[in-house]
Design a protein around this motif. Sequence first.
Motif, PDB file in Angstrom:
ATOM      1  N   ALA A   9       0.834  -1.199   0.000  1.00 15.26           N
ATOM      2  CA  ALA A   9       0.000   0.000   0.000  1.00 15.26           C
ATOM      3  C   ALA A   9       0.870   1.252   0.000  1.00 15.26           C
ATOM      4  O   ALA A   9       0.602   2.217  -0.714  1.00 15.26           O
ATOM      5  CB  ALA A   9      -0.935   0.005   1.214  1.00 15.26           C
ATOM      6  N   LEU A  10       1.914   1.239   0.812  1.00 14.87           N
ATOM      7  CA  LEU A  10       2.808   2.384   0.847  1.00 14.87           C
ATOM      8  C   LEU A  10       3.487   2.587  -0.500  1.00 14.87           C
ATOM      9  O   LEU A  10       3.639   3.710  -0.981  1.00 14.87           O
ATOM     10  CB  LEU A  10       3.877   2.186   1.936  1.00 14.87           C
ATOM     11  N   THR A  11       3.882   1.468  -1.137  1.00 10.28           N
ATOM     12  CA  THR A  11       4.513   1.561  -2.444  1.00 10.28           C
ATOM     13  C   THR A  11       3.525   2.036  -3.494  1.00 10.28           C
ATOM     14  O   THR A  11       3.819   2.878  -4.335  1.00 10.28           O
ATOM     15  CB  THR A  11       5.090   0.195  -2.856  1.00 10.28           C
ATOM     16  N   GLY A  17       7.751  11.001  -1.676  1.00  9.13           N
ATOM     17  CA  GLY A  17       7.427  12.150  -2.515  1.00  9.13           C
ATOM     18  C   GLY A  17       6.012  12.099  -3.051  1.00  9.13           C
ATOM     19  O   GLY A  17       5.300  13.107  -3.072  1.00  9.13           O
ATOM     20  N   ARG A  18       5.569  10.909  -3.478  1.00  4.91           N
ATOM     21  CA  ARG A  18       4.226  10.797  -4.032  1.00  4.91           C
ATOM     22  C   ARG A  18       3.169  10.922  -2.951  1.00  4.91           C
ATOM     23  O   ARG A  18       2.099  11.485  -3.176  1.00  4.91           O
ATOM     24  CB  ARG A  18       4.070   9.464  -4.769  1.00  4.91           C
ATOM     25  N   ILE A  19       3.459  10.383  -1.759  1.00  4.50           N
ATOM     26  CA  ILE A  19       2.521  10.556  -0.651  1.00  4.50           C
ATOM     27  C   ILE A  19       2.426  12.034  -0.296  1.00  4.50           C
ATOM     28  O   ILE A  19       1.352  12.562  -0.028  1.00  4.50           O
ATOM     29  CB  ILE A  19       2.951   9.716   0.569  1.00  4.50           C
ATOM     30  N   MET A 146     -10.859   9.268  -1.276  1.00  3.83           N
ATOM     31  CA  MET A 146     -11.355   8.604  -0.065  1.00  3.83           C
ATOM     32  C   MET A 146     -10.705   9.171   1.184  1.00  3.83           C
ATOM     33  O   MET A 146     -11.369   9.417   2.194  1.00  3.83           O
ATOM     34  CB  MET A 146     -11.125   7.098  -0.164  1.00  3.83           C
ATOM     35  N   LEU A 147      -9.398   9.376   1.118  1.00  7.93           N
ATOM     36  CA  LEU A 147      -8.681   9.930   2.267  1.00  7.93           C
ATOM     37  C   LEU A 147      -9.154  11.349   2.550  1.00  7.93           C
ATOM     38  O   LEU A 147      -9.367  11.729   3.706  1.00  7.93           O
ATOM     39  CB  LEU A 147      -7.176   9.893   1.996  1.00  7.93           C
ATOM     40  N   ALA A 148      -9.351  12.138   1.494  1.00 10.98           N
ATOM     41  CA  ALA A 148      -9.807  13.514   1.670  1.00 10.98           C
ATOM     42  C   ALA A 148     -11.186  13.559   2.307  1.00 10.98           C
ATOM     43  O   ALA A 148     -11.448  14.365   3.204  1.00 10.98           O
ATOM     44  CB  ALA A 148      -9.831  14.233   0.320  1.00 10.98           C
ATOM     45  N   LEU A 179      -3.563   8.335   7.737  1.00  8.16           N
ATOM     46  CA  LEU A 179      -3.013   7.282   6.891  1.00  8.16           C
ATOM     47  C   LEU A 179      -1.982   6.454   7.647  1.00  8.16           C
ATOM     48  O   LEU A 179      -1.989   5.224   7.599  1.00  8.16           O
ATOM     49  CB  LEU A 179      -2.389   7.890   5.631  1.00  8.16           C
ATOM     50  N   ALA A 180      -1.091   7.126   8.376  1.00 11.80           N
ATOM     51  CA  ALA A 180      -0.078   6.401   9.151  1.00 11.80           C
ATOM     52  C   ALA A 180      -0.728   5.529  10.216  1.00 11.80           C
ATOM     53  O   ALA A 180      -0.322   4.381  10.436  1.00 11.80           O
ATOM     54  CB  ALA A 180       0.881   7.402   9.800  1.00 11.80           C
TER      55      ALA A 180
END
Length: 224
Positions: A9-11, A17-19, A146-148, A179-180
């Motif tokens: 998921a992190l990848t 940078g992308r996160i 979704m996160l937003a 997220l973390a």
Amino acid sequence: MIGSTVRGALTGLGSAGRIGALLAEIGNGGLSERLHPDPARDAAVQAMLPHVGMHGWSVAAARRGAGPDADLLFPGGPAEMVEAHNDLLDRLLLEAGETLSETRLSRRVRALVLLRLDLTSADREAVRRGMALLALPGHRIAAARMLARTVDTIWRAAGDTATDWSRHSKRAILAGLYLATLLFWLRHGDPAETASFLDRRLAGVARIGKLRARLSGAARLSQR
């Protein structure tokens, strides 16, 4: 299994940078527009949850849980199923937030983050599967939406009414924290450990805020 999925998921969601870019998108606003509630879709999501552990977010899980035509409710495919589940949880969180006894904004945010995870405690495998799906190429924008929406829901349920620039900065900061914490929860699962992890992250944010305030004050004094 969970550890490898978290790494994936992190990848998939991105390198550091992308996160960071994803969180910047959230901070800039415009991604938190709500889905239109659909009772039939909500019922289908709830019915398919027991089958997601075996079949993933898929046509098979939808049909097994909610009937042979259930997948027609999700023309966008599995990613739309995950998004519908996330949206349902956000609305449940908004309702649950009305019952919180906490009055301090920061404590309400903490309680709501943990409550959001608690709402999915019986469906942790479904959440894990959803994260694995969102880690696939082409789903970064859906993941950001979704996160937003979730962090916007948390701030709204907490009672935040800011309309200035701080509205977006608050949401970007909380997106990183949430997220973390979500990834930690997927890896460990223990509520107490997850709460301690969140507290450490919140304390870190508070220290950075105080440092910035001191530096800003010092800069103003030096200009006099």
